[in-house]
Design an enzyme around this catalytic site. Sequence first.
Site, PDB file in Angstrom:
ATOM      1  CG  ASP A  61      -1.998   0.969   1.296  1.00 47.19           C
ATOM      2  OD1 ASP A  61      -2.189   1.682   0.295  1.00 47.19           O
ATOM      3  OD2 ASP A  61      -2.686   1.052   2.337  1.00 47.19           O
ATOM      4  N   GLY A 151       1.284 -10.063   4.286  1.00 41.42           N
ATOM      5  CA  GLY A 151       2.336  -9.266   4.923  1.00 41.42           C
ATOM      6  C   GLY A 151       1.913  -8.898   6.334  1.00 41.42           C
TER       7      GLY A 151
HETATM    8  N1  AR6 Z   1       4.988  -5.417  -4.974  1.00 39.36           N
HETATM    9  C1  AR6 Z   1       4.425  -6.638  -4.772  1.00 39.36           C
HETATM   10  N2  AR6 Z   1       4.230  -7.160  -3.547  1.00 39.36           N
HETATM   11  C2  AR6 Z   1       4.604  -6.418  -2.490  1.00 39.36           C
HETATM   12  C3  AR6 Z   1       5.196  -5.135  -2.596  1.00 39.36           C
HETATM   13  C4  AR6 Z   1       5.381  -4.638  -3.919  1.00 39.36           C
HETATM   14  N3  AR6 Z   1       5.921  -3.439  -4.137  1.00 39.36           N
HETATM   15  N4  AR6 Z   1       5.466  -4.673  -1.342  1.00 39.36           N
HETATM   16  C5  AR6 Z   1       5.074  -5.621  -0.487  1.00 39.36           C
HETATM   17  N5  AR6 Z   1       4.567  -6.673  -1.171  1.00 39.36           N
HETATM   18  P1  AR6 Z   1       1.197  -6.113   2.802  1.00 39.36           P
HETATM   19  P2  AR6 Z   1      -1.422  -7.005   3.847  1.00 39.36           P
HETATM   20  C6  AR6 Z   1       4.006  -7.952  -0.683  1.00 39.36           C
HETATM   21  O1  AR6 Z   1       1.750  -5.999   4.179  1.00 39.36           O
HETATM   22  O2  AR6 Z   1      -0.791  -8.167   4.534  1.00 39.36           O
HETATM   23  C7  AR6 Z   1      -0.548  -1.976   4.825  1.00 39.36           C
HETATM   24  O3  AR6 Z   1       0.019  -1.190   5.835  1.00 39.36           O
HETATM   25  C8  AR6 Z   1       4.396  -8.384   0.701  1.00 39.36           C
HETATM   26  O4  AR6 Z   1       5.677  -9.014   0.684  1.00 39.36           O
HETATM   27  O5  AR6 Z   1       1.500  -5.030   1.836  1.00 39.36           O
HETATM   28  O6  AR6 Z   1      -2.706  -7.217   3.075  1.00 39.36           O
HETATM   29  C9  AR6 Z   1      -1.995  -1.604   4.530  1.00 39.36           C
HETATM   30  O7  AR6 Z   1      -2.225  -0.221   4.688  1.00 39.36           O
HETATM   31  C10 AR6 Z   1       3.296  -9.380   1.024  1.00 39.36           C
HETATM   32  O8  AR6 Z   1       3.602 -10.648   0.465  1.00 39.36           O
HETATM   33  O9  AR6 Z   1      -0.441  -6.236   2.822  1.00 39.36           O
HETATM   34  C11 AR6 Z   1      -2.754  -2.419   5.542  1.00 39.36           C
HETATM   35  O10 AR6 Z   1      -2.808  -1.759   6.785  1.00 39.36           O
HETATM   36  C12 AR6 Z   1       2.076  -8.818   0.264  1.00 39.36           C
HETATM   37  O11 AR6 Z   1       2.611  -7.832  -0.625  1.00 39.36           O
HETATM   38  C13 AR6 Z   1      -1.932  -3.675   5.666  1.00 39.36           C
HETATM   39  O12 AR6 Z   1      -0.593  -3.320   5.296  1.00 39.36           O
HETATM   40  C14 AR6 Z   1       1.035  -8.173   1.150  1.00 39.36           C
HETATM   41  O13 AR6 Z   1       1.676  -7.521   2.227  1.00 39.36           O
HETATM   42  C15 AR6 Z   1      -2.399  -4.743   4.717  1.00 39.36           C
HETATM   43  O14 AR6 Z   1      -1.675  -5.922   4.978  1.00 39.36           O
END
Ligand code: AR6
Length: 201
Positions: A61, A151
């Site tokens: 995000d 994540g």
């Molecule tokens: N490209 C692709 N995947 C990514 C990237 C990127 N640039 N960056 C991270 N990931 P997360 P969630 C992966 O934490 O668990 C935020 O603060 C990461 O390695 O982004 O749904 C929001 O505002 C992981 O595998 O999302 C919410 O509060 C995946 O994306 C909360 O985090 C999801 O990790 C949402 O948590």
Amino acid sequence: MDAAAVARVSNGGGGVVRFPLSASSALVIQKGDITKWSIDGSTDAIVNPANERMLGGGGADGAIHRAAGPQLVEACRTVPEVRPGVRCPTGEARITLGFMLPASHVIHTVGPIYSSDSNPSASLASAYRNTLRVAKENNIQYIAFPAISCGVYGYPFDEAATVAISTIKEFPNDFKEVHFVLFSPDIYDIWLNKVDELLKD
Ligand code: AR6
């Protein structure tokens, strides 16, 4: 040809693996940074794993908001709140433009927080299904998902892969391509194995 064979044929070394979803639609799994993804000249969308407030955060995000520029948070602010502080309830999806991103649109969805959601698999399936529905309503032809909830929200990777891939498989989709752009090598390997398991006839 089974999915494993397709994978072997299609993986030319760049880590991009294609699997047929139907005669005219493919699932594409790749490693990478979703903020860099687009299919040139198409109506495309990346999926933002957001929170209910929908005004940015950490993880993907944060990266998406940084790459899109400040117009993205302004567009998010115009999305009406359904209750105080909630623009997108868990399991739902909202669309904005992509602004400075290479992709033309962003579909924001909110996956479950694994430890506190009463039915995380149903909530995660809803997030995928509602994202695909919003994409279809907006004539998106190519869409790229990250591993929603894998994540900060703490969803176990293997369970998340089962929900993600089975929900996409069951959706009556006529997208040209549905992509996963996966940041972590561990998650990429788990996704590939799960696609082999679930997309075999
Ligand atoms: N490209 C692709 N995947 C990514 C990237 C990127 N640039 N960056 C991270 N990931 P997360 P969630 C992966 O934490 O668990 C935020 O603060 C990461 O390695 O982004 O749904 C929001 O505002 C992981 O595998 O999302 C919410 O509060 C995946 O994306 C909360 O985090 C999801 O990790 C949402 O948590």
